[in-house]
Design a protein around this motif. Sequence first.
Motif, PDB file in Angstrom:
ATOM      1  N   UNK A  70     -93.084  -6.671  17.137  1.00 23.27           N
ATOM      2  CA  UNK A  70     -93.763  -5.500  16.585  1.00 23.27           C
ATOM      3  C   UNK A  70     -92.871  -4.268  16.575  1.00 23.27           C
ATOM      4  N   UNK A  71     -92.141  -4.056  17.659  1.00 28.03           N
ATOM      5  CA  UNK A  71     -91.442  -2.777  17.831  1.00 28.03           C
ATOM      6  C   UNK A  71     -89.929  -2.851  17.674  1.00 28.03           C
ATOM      7  N   UNK A  72     -89.362  -4.056  17.632  1.00 31.15           N
ATOM      8  CA  UNK A  72     -87.903  -4.161  17.578  1.00 31.15           C
ATOM      9  C   UNK A  72     -87.407  -5.049  16.436  1.00 31.15           C
ATOM     10  N   UNK A  73     -88.246  -5.362  15.461  1.00 26.36           N
ATOM     11  CA  UNK A  73     -87.796  -6.083  14.272  1.00 26.36           C
ATOM     12  C   UNK A  73     -87.245  -5.073  13.272  1.00 26.36           C
ATOM     13  N   UNK A  98     -94.826   7.396  19.309  1.00 22.87           N
ATOM     14  CA  UNK A  98     -94.433   7.176  17.921  1.00 22.87           C
ATOM     15  C   UNK A  98     -93.225   6.259  17.799  1.00 22.87           C
ATOM     16  N   UNK A  99     -92.380   6.280  18.821  1.00 19.73           N
ATOM     17  CA  UNK A  99     -91.183   5.443  18.828  1.00 19.73           C
ATOM     18  C   UNK A  99     -91.373   4.275  19.791  1.00 19.73           C
ATOM     19  N   UNK A 100     -90.710   3.131  19.529  1.00 18.47           N
ATOM     20  CA  UNK A 100     -90.828   1.979  20.441  1.00 18.47           C
ATOM     21  C   UNK A 100     -90.527   2.327  21.893  1.00 18.47           C
ATOM     22  N   UNK A 101     -89.496   3.131  22.118  1.00 17.61           N
ATOM     23  CA  UNK A 101     -89.128   3.487  23.490  1.00 17.61           C
ATOM     24  C   UNK A 101     -90.256   4.242  24.181  1.00 17.61           C
ATOM     25  N   UNK A 102     -90.978   5.082  23.424  1.00 20.93           N
ATOM     26  CA  UNK A 102     -92.078   5.857  24.000  1.00 20.93           C
ATOM     27  C   UNK A 102     -93.235   4.943  24.394  1.00 20.93           C
ATOM     28  N   UNK A 103     -93.536   3.971  23.526  1.00 19.38           N
ATOM     29  CA  UNK A 103     -94.617   3.027  23.823  1.00 19.38           C
ATOM     30  C   UNK A 103     -94.280   2.209  25.069  1.00 19.38           C
ATOM     31  N   UNK A 104     -93.049   1.703  25.145  1.00 10.76           N
ATOM     32  CA  UNK A 104     -92.644   0.887  26.285  1.00 10.76           C
ATOM     33  C   UNK A 104     -92.619   1.704  27.582  1.00 10.76           C
ATOM     34  N   UNK A 105     -92.183   2.963  27.474  1.00  5.31           N
ATOM     35  CA  UNK A 105     -92.153   3.826  28.671  1.00  5.31           C
ATOM     36  C   UNK A 105     -93.562   4.083  29.193  1.00  5.31           C
ATOM     37  N   UNK A 106     -94.483   4.386  28.282  1.00  5.02           N
ATOM     38  CA  UNK A 106     -95.869   4.625  28.679  1.00  5.02           C
ATOM     39  C   UNK A 106     -96.483   3.366  29.285  1.00  5.02           C
TER      40      UNK A 106
END
Length: 534
Positions: free
Chosen positions: A51-54, A120-128
């Motif tokens: 979902x977030x890294x393709x 909004x960014x993949x890194x933000x979702x993973x951090x949360x």
Amino acid sequence: MAGQLGVLNALDVAKTQWYHFTAIVIAGMGFFTDAYDLFCISLVTKLLGRLYYTKPDAPKPGTLPPNVAAAVNGVAFCGTLAGQLFFGWLGDKLGRKKVYGFTLILMVVCSIASGLSFGEEPAAVMTTLCFFRFWLGFGIGGDYPLSATIMSEYANKKTRGAFIAAVFAMQGFGILAGGIVALIVSSAFDHKYNLPPYNLSKDGSKVPQLDYVWRVILMFGAFPAAITYYWRMKMPETARYTALVARNAKQAVADMSKVLQVELESEEEKIQKMSLSDSNSFGLFSKEFAKRHGLHLVGTTTTWFLLDIAFYSQNLFQKDIFSAIGWIPKAEEMSAIHEVYKIAKAQTLIALCSTVPGYWFTVLLIDYMGRFAIQLMGFFFMTVFMFALAIPYDHWTKKDNRIGFVVMYSLTFFFANFGPNATTFVVPAEIFPARLRSTCHGISAAAGKAGAIVGAFGFLYASQSKHKKDVDAGYPTGIGVKNSLIMLGVVNFLGMLFTLLVPESKGKSLEELSGENDGEEATERSSARTAPPV
């Protein structure tokens, strides 16, 4: 002596009653939730990568970078370790019941929050996601020492092992539930969206609704914890804490009279005599503790540490092992949601055929075979099957031999649970003094989670391909799955050796095991010597 307090004797010899089963369910639902929350993440990590890294026009579906995958898989264990130490200590200071409800609230809130992870960014979702899963783990950590201690202090000495093991066995149902929920959710979305082999949608963009899949799976963990909160708060404090730590014999008798439905005598004089004795007032870091229980604590911590390296490596990365031998198709051959379905199907099958039966074999036999024999046997067979998988690894990767690999791999789960995964939880709740019982169980459990962290972070990197062509293509290097399995076999063998430090606790009262009888016996002997002649 402490074991002669009427209220404790009544608990030791009580017949199996309804309150035992009630306590098992109330404490066990916490472990159901713990296992669900800890292991459901492994079902959705590949979906998160897709979902977030393709990347647009990528030749292959995206995957989580190794550092992100390690954080997502392992951060809850870091929280669990901290929670086990903190709540274990707090359970001895404030009482088991006062702390018990807070851990459950934390688990409910953080389960929901994990599914609502934003950015909004993949890194933000993973951090949360990692932030909330750390605090979810913190609440889960508290459940380990508190549930084990409460069940051991409620149980009778004849079936105590089975009752504590039954609480822990709910972990197997939690793992199974995780697979079933993922199967249902992924199947529902798979039928609704007719997706091509590996793209997320026909034009290569993300299907927004697929973002719901991993969120629903993670948030479901709040449900079983929430429905048991009321009953947890209705449980009385354990008589052993009230009598031996809080020194309130009257309250202990009042609480247990209601639970056992018998009339008990308040023995305040005996409690006062025990208070006058200094022989059992030693602290955790004292020479007396080291002399009496030092080797026991070394045994419970090292065996749990070694067990969890192997156990959590197997659970969290079984999808990678099954992919490596070809039991689960390659990611590019199926849609993202179908991959979740395949992974969930494999985990559910393993849980149903080996994980859950292993737990309940322990429940049935622990008070007959004893803790020591089951733990030694479990480590032995885990060692044997790990080496049997690893040494002829190339043989198992052939298409005709994959079923044999899965069967033998399942047997390692069976003997983990009909073995040290259950007994390492049971024994620390039995062999330490009441005022240090929750703390020592928390320390032992935290050592286990340190092993889980080693498994979560170490195995991820160690199992990466060791072939130069893969490294040149940009994939991280490692020693490969085969050598990783050999390492896990060595870990299990060391667990077998350290089991020799763990005492057998079958059929003995908690006070006899912990030495809390000694204090009052010394006081009584001293009183007899100083008493004036008649």
